[in-house]
Motif scaffolding. Structure first.
Motif, mmCIF file in Angstrom:
data_model
loop_
_atom_site.group_PDB
_atom_site.id
_atom_site.type_symbol
_atom_site.label_atom_id
_atom_site.label_comp_id
_atom_site.label_asym_id
_atom_site.label_seq_id
_atom_site.Cartn_x
_atom_site.Cartn_y
_atom_site.Cartn_z
ATOM 1 N N THR A 158 0.836 -1.194 0.000
ATOM 2 C CA THR A 158 0.000 0.000 0.000
ATOM 3 C C THR A 158 0.878 1.254 0.000
ATOM 4 N N ASP A 159 0.250 2.392 -0.329
ATOM 5 C CA ASP A 159 0.996 3.650 -0.311
ATOM 6 C C ASP A 159 1.117 4.158 1.131
ATOM 7 N N VAL B 86 -2.950 0.058 -4.369
ATOM 8 C CA VAL B 86 -2.673 0.677 -5.666
ATOM 9 C C VAL B 86 -3.121 -0.271 -6.770
ATOM 10 N N HIS C 240 7.185 9.484 -7.958
ATOM 11 C CA HIS C 240 7.729 9.014 -6.682
ATOM 12 C C HIS C 240 7.460 9.968 -5.516
ATOM 13 N N SER D 70 4.580 10.914 -4.783
ATOM 14 C CA SER D 70 3.313 10.427 -4.233
ATOM 15 C C SER D 70 3.358 8.938 -3.922
ATOM 16 N N LEU D 71 3.970 8.179 -4.808
ATOM 17 C CA LEU D 71 4.103 6.734 -4.614
ATOM 18 C C LEU D 71 5.587 6.419 -4.501
ATOM 19 N N ILE E 60 7.485 0.903 -2.818
ATOM 20 C CA ILE E 60 6.239 0.149 -3.034
ATOM 21 C C ILE E 60 5.999 -0.127 -4.514
ATOM 22 N N LEU E 61 6.855 0.421 -5.380
ATOM 23 C CA LEU E 61 6.650 0.299 -6.823
ATOM 24 C C LEU E 61 7.542 -0.781 -7.432
#
Length: 342
Positions: A136-137, A143, A262, A264-265, A269-270
């Motif tokens: 999760t963010d 997401v 990046h 925001s996210l 997590i990506l």
């Protein structure tokens, strides 16, 4: 919560409804809260959810359904009704309208909602068109990653993609954590061509947005678009007129600037496809989660509708979910609109 909101909870129209006024239905399963203390606090602050009033609020909504829509074929379980209360910050009237819209949407677009089950969408799932990231963010939002370039129009119609998105949303919203935190959408438009974009005309756009804004109990906190080609200006020009200002302001176009994404996210997590450090994008795990839920979807979406549900006609559809004929004229302008941005 304001004094006005507090008075709504005990208004005579709601409080006067009692179990004795209507034939007693089967007793719904009891509710057990699965939220952490932090999420209980967040729900109180952001959604006006008070744990000490939670079941009373659910009962008030249940009573309203029985009184105002006695023939509506819907679950009245505590956990199910809570989704709608949370999505509308415990405003009884708005939660009731969302519940009615939810069922109206399902009945107004049978090619999307009939026989909606994971096994019917194996081709879409196998294509990698969508998945949910494993992490999760920072706000706790799941997401949902969508990749339109993975769709080959000659293989199946665009409505199959919409079915897969709705299937995923239905699965996500089962979690109380998601009901409180909401979701984030990450849309990768890399390689989307003019011919592919033309499939997403005003009719499709209006229906999809109508469902997401007014017909489904989920909170969309942000939509991050990456790798969008020039053609996306045309796609967004089709979408934007149907978006409410609050949702429109949550669209963020990053282009190929992943450093912008990046902020925001975060990278941890990506997947590496988006400059992250969480390994390669994995679609198989989420596909397995959906396929393991086959029985639940068969029970919910693959049963014949009762005749009394004919009360949910066009008059009850939320704004944006109009008939095909009302969108046909605007469809003629789509390709010229897209060409101008290409």
């Amino acid at each position: 919560m304001s004094e006005e909101s507090d008075s709504l909870r005990t208004s005579p129209s709601v409080a006067s409804l009692s179990e004795n006024d209507l034939p007693p239905p089967p007793e719904p399963p009891g509710y057990v809260c699965s939220l952490t203390e932090d999420l209980v606090t967040k729900a109180r602050e952001e959604l006006q959810e008070k744990p000490e009033w939670r079941l009373r609020d659910v009962q008030a909504l249940r009573d309203m359904v029985r009184k105002e829509y006695p023939n509506l074929s819907t679950s009245l379980d505590d956990a199910f009704l809570l989704r709608f209360l949370r999505a509308r910050k415990f405003d009884y009237d708005r939660a009731l309208q969302l519940l009615v819209n939810y069922h109206s949407c399902r009945r107004s677009w049978p090619e999307v909602f009939n026989n909606l089950k994971p096994s019917a969408l194996k081709d879409v799932l196998a294509s990698g068109f969508l998945t949910v990231l494993p992490h999760t963010d920072p706000r706790g939002c799941h997401v949902l990653c969508i990749r339109p370039d993975r769709w080959i129009p000659s293989n199946y119609p665009i409505t199959e993609n919409i079915r897969a998105i709705y299937l995923t949303l239905e699965k996500l919203i089962q979690s109380e954590e998601t009901q409180v935190n909401g979701i984030v959408i990450l849309a990768d438009y890399k390689g989307v061509s003019l011919s592919k974009a033309s499939h997403f005309g005003p009719f499709i756009a209006k229906k999809v947005i109508g469902i997401l804004q007014d017909g489904f109990p989920i909170r969309i906190k942000a939509v991050h678009v990456v790798n969008e080609p020039r053609i996306f200006k045309g796609i967004f020009a089709i979408i934007k007129p149907f978006l409410k200002e609050k949702i429109a302001n949550r669209f963020f176009l990053h282009g190929s600037d992943l450093s912008s994404l990046h902020t925001s996210l975060p990278r941890n997590i990506l997947p590496k496809e988006y400059g992250g450090t969480a390994g390669e994008l994995d679609t198989a795990t989420w596909n397995a989660v959906l396929l393991a839920s086959e029985d639940d979807f068969v029970k919910e979406f693959c049963q014949p509708l009762p005749a009394c549900d004919s009360i949910l006609g066009q008059a009850l559809l939320p704004e944006g979910l109009t008939s095909d004929a009302q969108c046909d004229d605007s469809m003629r302008a789509v390709k010229s609109q897209l060409y101008s941005c290409y």
